[in-house]
Scaffold this motif. Structure first.
Motif, PDB file in Angstrom:
ATOM      1  N   LEU A  22       0.829  -1.204   0.000  1.00 41.55           N
ATOM      2  CA  LEU A  22       0.000   0.000   0.000  1.00 41.55           C
ATOM      3  C   LEU A  22       0.863   1.253   0.000  1.00 41.55           C
ATOM      4  N   PRO A  23       0.442   2.293  -0.709  1.00 41.32           N
ATOM      5  CA  PRO A  23       1.145   3.584  -0.611  1.00 41.32           C
ATOM      6  C   PRO A  23       1.114   4.085   0.824  1.00 41.32           C
ATOM      7  N   ASP A  24       2.079   4.905   1.154  1.00 40.69           N
ATOM      8  CA  ASP A  24       2.188   5.395   2.533  1.00 40.69           C
ATOM      9  C   ASP A  24       0.921   6.136   2.976  1.00 40.69           C
ATOM     10  N   TRP A  25       0.319   6.908   2.064  1.00 46.97           N
ATOM     11  CA  TRP A  25      -0.853   7.684   2.472  1.00 46.97           C
ATOM     12  C   TRP A  25      -2.011   6.775   2.841  1.00 46.97           C
ATOM     13  N   GLN A  26      -2.137   5.639   2.126  1.00 37.03           N
ATOM     14  CA  GLN A  26      -3.209   4.711   2.447  1.00 37.03           C
ATOM     15  C   GLN A  26      -2.951   4.012   3.779  1.00 37.03           C
ATOM     16  N   LYS A  27      -1.711   3.637   4.025  1.00 33.41           N
ATOM     17  CA  LYS A  27      -1.382   2.998   5.315  1.00 33.41           C
ATOM     18  C   LYS A  27      -1.636   3.968   6.466  1.00 33.41           C
ATOM     19  N   SER A  28      -1.265   5.223   6.273  1.00 25.45           N
ATOM     20  CA  SER A  28      -1.483   6.215   7.336  1.00 25.45           C
ATOM     21  C   SER A  28      -2.968   6.443   7.572  1.00 25.45           C
ATOM     22  N   PHE A  29      -3.738   6.520   6.488  1.00 20.64           N
ATOM     23  CA  PHE A  29      -5.180   6.727   6.606  1.00 20.64           C
ATOM     24  C   PHE A  29      -5.828   5.570   7.361  1.00 20.64           C
ATOM     25  N   LEU A  30      -5.508   4.348   6.996  1.00 16.85           N
ATOM     26  CA  LEU A  30      -6.096   3.183   7.669  1.00 16.85           C
ATOM     27  C   LEU A  30      -5.722   3.153   9.144  1.00 16.85           C
ATOM     28  N   ALA A  31      -4.473   3.494   9.455  1.00 13.70           N
ATOM     29  CA  ALA A  31      -4.027   3.475  10.846  1.00 13.70           C
ATOM     30  C   ALA A  31      -4.746   4.537  11.670  1.00 13.70           C
ATOM     31  N   ARG A  32      -4.871   5.738  11.118  1.00 15.63           N
ATOM     32  CA  ARG A  32      -5.538   6.834  11.846  1.00 15.63           C
ATOM     33  C   ARG A  32      -6.974   6.483  12.180  1.00 15.63           C
ATOM     34  N   ASN A  33      -7.635   5.806  11.259  1.00 15.95           N
ATOM     35  CA  ASN A  33      -9.065   5.536  11.421  1.00 15.95           C
ATOM     36  C   ASN A  33      -9.369   4.119  11.881  1.00 15.95           C
TER      37      ASN A  33
END
Length: 298
Positions: A5-16
């Motif tokens: 996964l791109p970093d932005w997607q990993k960060s988004f999933l983790a935040r939420n």
């Protein structure tokens, strides 16, 4: 082997706190919305204000976060996400209007408990391409956090999202205010002063805000009855980030959502026909359909 996964997607999933399969769901349902917003922004060549309505727990904040991340990653558009909840009056200010006007105004939520001047000034800055400080409200202490903890937007943005449970709510005809809709209004607003004050706030202040909106999005719950369970789940999720601070009990939530019932039901009945992008949800918050005004007019 699946692509990482791109970093932005990993960060988004983790935040939420979401599973990976949320992304395929988001691409299917929210990809067309993102494309439409990009096309409108390119055409307008200015910062857009996108308003989002949805009852408590419907997923507004998550959707705004996803769209902000997607627009930056795939289209190079910077954005800012505002929640109407972060513009509540301070606890001290609400205590004062509770004394001056009506005791129910001590409880955050309804129009009349927001700092509309602060919201307008924040939008002036963001829509004007200027730096802005975005306030934050801590629901665990029922008060606005100190200014030193506000989010700082230092560079111009191309899209501003503003989400709120009553965004888009219009003032009701006076005769619709006569009958109480729940036990709270029967017991604590028998003369209708509170609901009339709320209604006047919609007419005087929110109508001005609405004139600034470029596009409207709605996450439509199937009924108000779903809101209790959704709000309970939301409270449990918030508890994970509150560092031991108390959360509302089920009974407290049942009482609390009565402050929201009248306008939530009003929005569910009247708003779908007026928005540009409508998502209809089922009781489990799964999207059942998506329609856009552009498609409807073809």
């Amino acid at each position: 082997m699946a692509e990482p996964l791109p970093d932005w997607q990993k960060s988004f999933l983790a935040r939420n706190r979401l599973p990976d399969d949320y992304l395929s769901h988001a691409l299917k349902w929210f990809g067309p919305l993102a494309t439409a917003l990009v096309e409108h922004q390119n055409s307008a060549a200015r910062t857009l204000l996108v308003a989002m309505n949805g009852s408590q727990g419907s997923g507004k904040s998550t959707l705004c976060d996803y769209l902000c991340s997607l627009l930056q990653a795939d289209y190079g558009l910077a954005s800012a996400s505002l929640s109407l909840d972060d513009f509540y009056l301070t606890a001290r200010e609400r205590r004062q209007i509770a004394l001056d006007i009506h005791p129910l105004l001590a409880t955050r939520g309804a129009p009349g408990t927001h700092d509309m001047g602060l919201l307008s000034a924040t939008l002036d800055a963001l829509l004007g391409g200027k730096p802005a400080s975005i306030p934050r409200f801590d629901k665990s202490i029922d008060d606005r956090v100190p200014g030193s903890k506000w989010e700082q937007v230092t560079s111009p943005v191309q899209v501003v999202f503003l989400e709120g449970w009553c965004m888009g709510a219009m003032a009701q005809p006076v005769d619709e205010l006569a009958e109480p809709v729940n036990a709270l209004e029967v017991r604590e607003d028998s003369d209708g002063r509170w609901r009339n004050y709320v209604n006047n706030s919609l007419a005087e202040h929110f109508s001005q805000l609405y004139r600034r909106v470029d596009r409207w999005v709605m996450l439509q719950a199937p009924s108000f009855e779903c809101v209790y369970q959704w709000r309970l789940e939301q409270e449990q999720k918030l508890a994970l980030t509150r560092s031991g601070n108390a959360i509302m009990s089920a009974a407290e939530i049942a009482h609390f959502i009565q402050f929201y019932q009248r306008l939530t039901e009003h929005c569910l009945a009247r708003l779908p026909a007026r928005v540009d992008h409508l998502y209809r949800l089922d009781k489990q918050r799964r999207i059942q359909s998506y329609t856009s005004a552009a498609e409807a007019n073809v």
